[in-house]
Scaffold this active site. Structure first.
Site, PDB file in Angstrom:
ATOM      1  NE  ARG A 222      -0.747   0.530   4.969  1.00  0.00           N
ATOM      2  CZ  ARG A 222      -0.234  -0.366   5.788  1.00  0.00           C
ATOM      3  NH1 ARG A 222      -0.265  -1.650   5.448  1.00  0.00           N
ATOM      4  NH2 ARG A 222       0.301  -0.013   6.933  1.00  0.00           N
ATOM      5  CG  HIS A 283       3.666  -8.656  10.464  1.00  0.00           C
ATOM      6  ND1 HIS A 283       4.003  -8.834  11.788  1.00  0.00           N
ATOM      7  CD2 HIS A 283       3.938  -7.355  10.168  1.00  0.00           C
ATOM      8  CE1 HIS A 283       4.457  -7.682  12.276  1.00  0.00           C
ATOM      9  NE2 HIS A 283       4.427  -6.775  11.315  1.00  0.00           N
ATOM     10  CG  ASP A 334       6.642  -5.129  14.528  1.00  0.00           C
ATOM     11  OD1 ASP A 334       7.072  -4.061  14.092  1.00  0.00           O
ATOM     12  OD2 ASP A 334       5.541  -5.600  14.176  1.00  0.00           O
TER      13      ASP A 334
END
Length: 461
Positions: A222, A283, A334
């Site tokens: 994105r 992920h 993360d």
């Protein structure tokens, strides 16, 4: 900001270490051996490993407990550490969490980032981490203006790792869009370079150091237009550098990608040459059957971040299926909801148990390898993550006599490390033969909690 230097002297170097117990390679896989003499060459690599060496010789530093390879944190956003606790107020969603993250990002400059990242990387060292993959997209000043040195923020991270005594792979991240063609929002302007060619030109100015290697990252499908994905992939391929990408962390990303392109994010990456053994998909939570096949057929690495994925209610990704199909699995902290590589490792197994209601998806040894050898390889340090001759002399020592680890026999050290130990059990950390943590005390950052508190308070002022 101070000039970037080579890795600082943090603690004393030693020519030999004597491990009471150590997890070392064996013909049938690593095993725990006792009285292991680890000799270190002048270049910071292991010269020899001798199990059953007898009592500790006077010339060696004694390491009581279990010595394992240094842990690799394969996915980090250093500035997210400032969010710990703050984003636990109320409920919210991933997207409201992101808004809070943007506020902290907007407060950082090269000097404050140096202070914060030094403290965060020192916390990692105290947790047994010897290498970090920093997924870095906080490039410019608020509003998008360039610093005099366009890589000032990245240089701050490289310097921070040196001060904390650990290795870093700076994964310079291309971030161009707020979502499938949409302009960057105001908080995101400092992430962007305009287009992928401008990103590549800036990233090419960064230089590796003894403790620092360089890689690339695509923030997400994105955030990088489809026609520019190949530019980032080619930049990494030309340098044989690691390439990382956030993949399908949220179902909303999948839905938006299908609307924009008619394919899943994984398919889009495959079509633009992004997948492969030098690429890490971070992920990989919400995948179709075709997505899984694309990842396994390409031997793409999958980086799981269990403590963040559960903190953000992301879901549980198909890590076991991906691993069984040929994807190496690595681990990252993360967002640093916690920094504990042993918690990340056991969470991989325990999450799978909850989902399937069966046990035994990974052995302790496989989980230790995910957090060490495979993690280092994914960050471009293939010579790290093993206690053997020729490898980098990076290792972590866990206490076997704490309230968490006392009881099991030493031969079950791997199981104890993964399923019982925590970062609090780390006693010593050695990087390149040099002691970075001694008896639980960081040798370069005198008071890590105070350093964290001061750096975070400055962002709230």
């Amino acid at each position: 900001m101070p000039a970037v230097t080579e890795q600082h002297d943090r603690g004393d170097a030693a020519q030999a270490y004597w491990a009471e117990h150590a997890w070392v390679p064996h013909a049938n896989g690593p095993v725990v051996e006792s009285q292991v003499l680890i000799e270190v060459a002048a270049d910071g690599r292991i010269a020899a490993v001798t199990p059953d060496s007898g009592p500790c010789p006077p010339r060696a530093v004694k390491l009581a407990g279990l010595t394992v390879p240094g842990q690799a944190n394969a996915h980090s956003h250093a500035f997210h550490r400032a969010l710990r606790g703050t984003v636990q107020v109320g409920s919210g969603t991933f997207w409201t969490w992101r808004d809070t993250m943007y506020r902290f990002a907007g407060a950082l400059d090269p000097d404050s980032y140096l202070a914060l990242a030094t403290a965060v990387y020192a916390e990692m060292a105290l947790a047994g981490i010897t290498s970090v993959g920093e997924f870095h997209y906080l490039h410019h000043a608020p509003g998008g203006a360039r610093y005099q040195d366009p890589n000032a923020m990245g240089e701050a991270l490289i310097e921070a790792a040196a001060r904390a005594g650990i290795r870093i792979t700076l994964l310079d991240t291309c971030y161009l869009s707020s979502g499938f063609g949409a302009e960057l929002s105001k908080p995101q302007l400092r992430f962007g370079d305009g287009d992928a060619e401008a990103w590549a030109a800036r990233a090419s100015e960064l230089k590796a150091r003894d403790h620092a290697r360089l890689g690339a990252a695509i923030h997400s499908v994105r955030a990088v237009p489809a026609e520019q994905l190949g530019t980032v992939a080619r930049w990494a391929a030309e340098r044989q550098a690691p390439l990382h990408v956030h993949l399908s962390e949220q179902t909303a990303e999948n839905d938006a990608c299908l609307t924009a392109h008619g394919v899943t994010p994984t398919r889009l990456l495959a079509d633009h040459g992004v997948l492969g053994p030098r690429t890490s998909a971070v992920h990989a939570t919400h995948l179709t059957e075709e997505d899984i096949k694309l990842l396994t057929d390409s031997s793409t690495v999958v980086c799981m971040c269990p403590t963040t994925e559960r903190d953000l209610a992301d879901g549980i990704g198909p890590a076991r299926r991906l691993a069984s199909g040929g994807c190496p699995v690595t681990l990252g902290s993360d967002s640093h909801a916690v920094i504990d590589p042993f918690e990340e490792a056991r969470a991989l197994e325990l999450n799978e148990r909850l989902r399937t209601r069966t046990r035994g998806h990974w052995t302790a040894g496989a989980l230790l390898r995910a957090g060490s050898e495979d993690g280092h390889a994914s960050l471009g340090w293939p010579e790290a993550g093993r206690i053997e001759a020729g490898a980098l002399a990076d290792f972590t020592v866990l206490a076997l006599d704490s309230v968490r680890t006392a009881g099991p026999p030493a031969r079950l050290g791997a199981e104890t490390a993964v399923f019982a130990a925590s970062a609090a059990d780390v006693r010593h950390v050695v990087v390149g033969g040099r002691r970075v943590v001694v008896d639980g005390v960081h040798q370069g950052v005198a008071d890590v909690p105070s350093a964290l508190r001061t750096a975070i308070a400055a962002l709230l002022a």
